[in-house]
Design a protein around this motif. Sequence first.
Motif, short mmCIF file in Angstrom:
data_model
loop_
_atom_site.label_atom_id
_atom_site.label_comp_id
_atom_site.label_asym_id
_atom_site.label_seq_id
_atom_site.Cartn_x
_atom_site.Cartn_y
_atom_site.Cartn_z
N ASP A 101 22.08 21.66 96.13
CA ASP A 101 22.07 20.52 95.21
C ASP A 101 20.64 20.24 94.80
OD1 ASP A 101 24.80 20.18 95.44
OD2 ASP A 101 24.62 18.80 97.14
N LEU A 102 20.47 19.76 93.56
CA LEU A 102 19.14 19.40 93.09
C LEU A 102 18.60 18.25 93.92
CD1 LEU A 102 16.99 19.96 90.91
CD2 LEU A 102 18.09 18.21 89.51
N ASN A 103 17.40 18.41 94.43
CA ASN A 103 16.83 17.43 95.35
C ASN A 103 15.48 16.95 94.81
OD1 ASN A 103 15.95 15.87 97.46
ND2 ASN A 103 15.92 17.52 98.98
N LEU A 104 15.42 15.70 94.38
CA LEU A 104 14.17 15.14 93.88
C LEU A 104 13.41 14.37 94.95
CD1 LEU A 104 15.21 13.86 90.33
CD2 LEU A 104 14.40 16.12 91.02
N GLU A 105 14.06 14.13 96.09
CA GLU A 105 13.41 13.39 97.18
C GLU A 105 12.21 14.16 97.73
OE1 GLU A 105 14.09 10.31 98.24
OE2 GLU A 105 15.53 10.21 96.60
N VAL A 106 12.22 15.47 97.57
CA VAL A 106 11.13 16.30 98.11
C VAL A 106 9.79 15.96 97.47
CG1 VAL A 106 12.68 18.20 98.68
CG2 VAL A 106 11.59 18.13 96.44
N TYR A 107 9.82 15.34 96.30
CA TYR A 107 8.57 15.07 95.59
C TYR A 107 7.90 13.75 96.02
CZ TYR A 107 10.27 18.86 92.65
OH TYR A 107 10.73 20.07 92.21
N THR A 108 8.57 12.98 96.86
CA THR A 108 7.98 11.70 97.30
C THR A 108 6.73 11.92 98.14
OG1 THR A 108 9.48 11.68 99.22
CG2 THR A 108 10.19 10.49 97.23
N THR A 109 6.61 13.10 98.76
CA THR A 109 5.42 13.43 99.56
C THR A 109 4.45 14.34 98.80
OG1 THR A 109 6.59 15.30 100.56
CG2 THR A 109 6.68 13.17 101.73
N GLU A 110 4.72 14.55 97.53
CA GLU A 110 3.86 15.39 96.69
C GLU A 110 3.37 14.54 95.51
OE1 GLU A 110 2.96 18.39 97.40
OE2 GLU A 110 4.35 18.82 99.06
N PRO A 111 2.24 13.82 95.66
CA PRO A 111 1.80 12.85 94.64
C PRO A 111 1.67 13.42 93.24
CG PRO A 111 0.52 12.64 96.66
CD PRO A 111 1.36 13.87 96.83
N GLU A 112 1.09 14.62 93.11
CA GLU A 112 0.87 15.19 91.77
C GLU A 112 2.20 15.53 91.10
OE1 GLU A 112 -2.12 18.42 89.62
OE2 GLU A 112 -1.81 18.48 91.79
N GLN A 162 5.14 14.22 91.86
CA GLN A 162 5.86 12.98 91.62
C GLN A 162 5.35 12.28 90.36
OE1 GLN A 162 8.52 11.62 93.77
NE2 GLN A 162 8.78 10.64 91.77
N ALA A 163 4.03 12.34 90.14
CA ALA A 163 3.45 11.74 88.95
C ALA A 163 3.96 12.42 87.68
CB ALA A 163 1.92 11.81 89.01
N VAL A 164 4.06 13.75 87.73
CA VAL A 164 4.58 14.51 86.59
C VAL A 164 6.03 14.11 86.32
CG1 VAL A 164 5.28 16.80 85.79
CG2 VAL A 164 3.03 16.46 86.83
N LEU A 165 6.82 14.05 87.38
CA LEU A 165 8.23 13.71 87.25
C LEU A 165 8.41 12.30 86.68
CD1 LEU A 165 10.75 15.40 87.92
CD2 LEU A 165 10.93 14.15 90.07
N ASN A 166 7.62 11.36 87.18
CA ASN A 166 7.71 9.98 86.69
C ASN A 166 7.32 9.88 85.22
OD1 ASN A 166 8.51 9.11 89.22
ND2 ASN A 166 6.47 8.48 89.86
N LYS A 167 6.29 10.62 84.86
CA LYS A 167 5.81 10.57 83.47
C LYS A 167 6.85 11.15 82.52
CE LYS A 167 2.14 12.28 80.43
NZ LYS A 167 0.92 13.12 80.34
N ASP A 196 18.06 10.30 87.60
CA ASP A 196 19.42 10.47 88.09
C ASP A 196 20.37 11.06 87.04
OD1 ASP A 196 19.36 8.28 86.44
OD2 ASP A 196 20.74 7.07 87.65
N GLN A 197 19.83 11.34 85.83
CA GLN A 197 20.67 11.86 84.75
C GLN A 197 20.52 13.37 84.55
OE1 GLN A 197 20.45 9.57 81.09
NE2 GLN A 197 19.93 7.70 82.21
N LEU A 198 19.79 14.02 85.43
CA LEU A 198 19.58 15.46 85.29
C LEU A 198 20.88 16.23 85.51
CD1 LEU A 198 16.20 15.79 87.20
CD2 LEU A 198 16.55 16.18 84.76
#
Length: 486
Positions: free
Chosen positions: A89-100, A102-107, A114-116
């Motif tokens: 399954d697609l897992n975005l939680e893994v990026y919470t410990t990867e600041p760079e 996570q910043a890309v994903l947020n931007k 949640d719509q991916l």
Amino acid sequence: MVEVELKFQIPEARRNALLKALDPKKSEQIQLKAKYFDTPDRKMAEQRAALRQRLEGTRWIQTLKAAGKSHIERFEHNLDLGELADAPDLNLEVYTTEPEAQAVLNKVLAEQQDQLKLQFETDILRTYRVIQFEDAEIEVSLDVGCIRTESAEQEVHEVEFELKSGSIHSLLAFSFEWVKKYQLWLDVRSKAEMGNLLALGLKVSPATEAKEIQLSKKDSAAKNLRLLIALHIQHLLPNIAAISAGVAQPEHIQQAQRALDHLQLSISLFKDWNSDIVEKWAMQLGAFKQQFEQLHHFQHMQDTLGGFLQNPTTSENLAKDILYAKEKLGNLVKSTQNVHHYLELLMFSLATTDTPQQNDFKWFAQNTLQNQYKALQEALNDADISHFESLDTLSQRIQELKFSFPILTSIYDVKNLQKYSKALNDAQISAQEYQVLSSSAQYIQQTELEASDWFVLGWLTAKQEVYADKLLDATEQFLVSRKLIK
């Protein structure tokens, strides 16, 4: 992590030769099956980003990519999800410990993470090998396979050069040799972009437009010129890729022509800003740009004069000239000579060291501006309404100043620049109209005219004289009204 790579398309006739060059005995092969995710409104594609899960051999790797500062550099974050029988399954939680990451994903996604949803898949057989070249290690990867959706499929057959270690200069130099030997053409379209188009039932992304130019007063003239060339290259390459692939719309051709025009003007007008500028570049770009201008001119004539041309031979020849110009342009944009030129300009724009300069950027800008004023005044002095060549020269000086004026004056804190810009704009419009009419008249004169077509030539000549007068008056008005900017 920043990924640095170049991707090329391979002419069908050269595919076997390139595979042999990789030498299967020295290469490795791996099957790559990937799933690409995006929101229903394609937020990631819109931001030139991609999120995929790819089966690499027996391991699933989740990768987040985002646009970099140039078309050969991209942000890339890879996460090994392990050996799994089925796609995880697609897992975005893994990026919470990867600041760079996570910043890309947020931007890119903001509140839409949640719509991916799965949008398309790729199935690629990769033949790859790391080659030592100068100070660099370069991974050459031949990708053969397909991109597919539930209802469509597209072939993939391309080669990528990825810089594993060493300098970008070495990567570009290495690419020179392969481009020449296998007639490769540069393609800045990613698999993610191609898959997104396939999912949408489209053949090409919208034409790329020029970004606003903002140079730095604090940086040297040499560094500012590299930045300027980089902006023009970012404008040019996506549109060139669409033309090379044979899927371009008129807007792609127009934008490519504009980017080439700006590149040629930047190099010819600002060449004193950087000692690494090669003299031949401006000439090469000028010759290349002429092919775009010729096609544009033919199409403009067909749109504006087609109804007036009573001689069917003239109309037929014009239609044939348009078809030939399109075909020639399609071959020219992916020619080895021009692909080499793109790489040379990329190499120049990405260099990071320059010879120290005695004068600051403002000095170079002001010196360039004053030289252009002087050249414009001389062209006006030499202009004669009965001497078309002198009017062409004046028109060219106006077009050059129209391009450079906002760039050169951006470093001045002066309130009355808008007044000068308006006066210059009036002269530029007259110059543009004069050049179009002049070229049209020359084309008509070279054909076998019937009596009815002499009317068209007479009309063009009369209009040409009207705009010649407007050009002279508007140029004089600009030179009288402008003040020396200190």
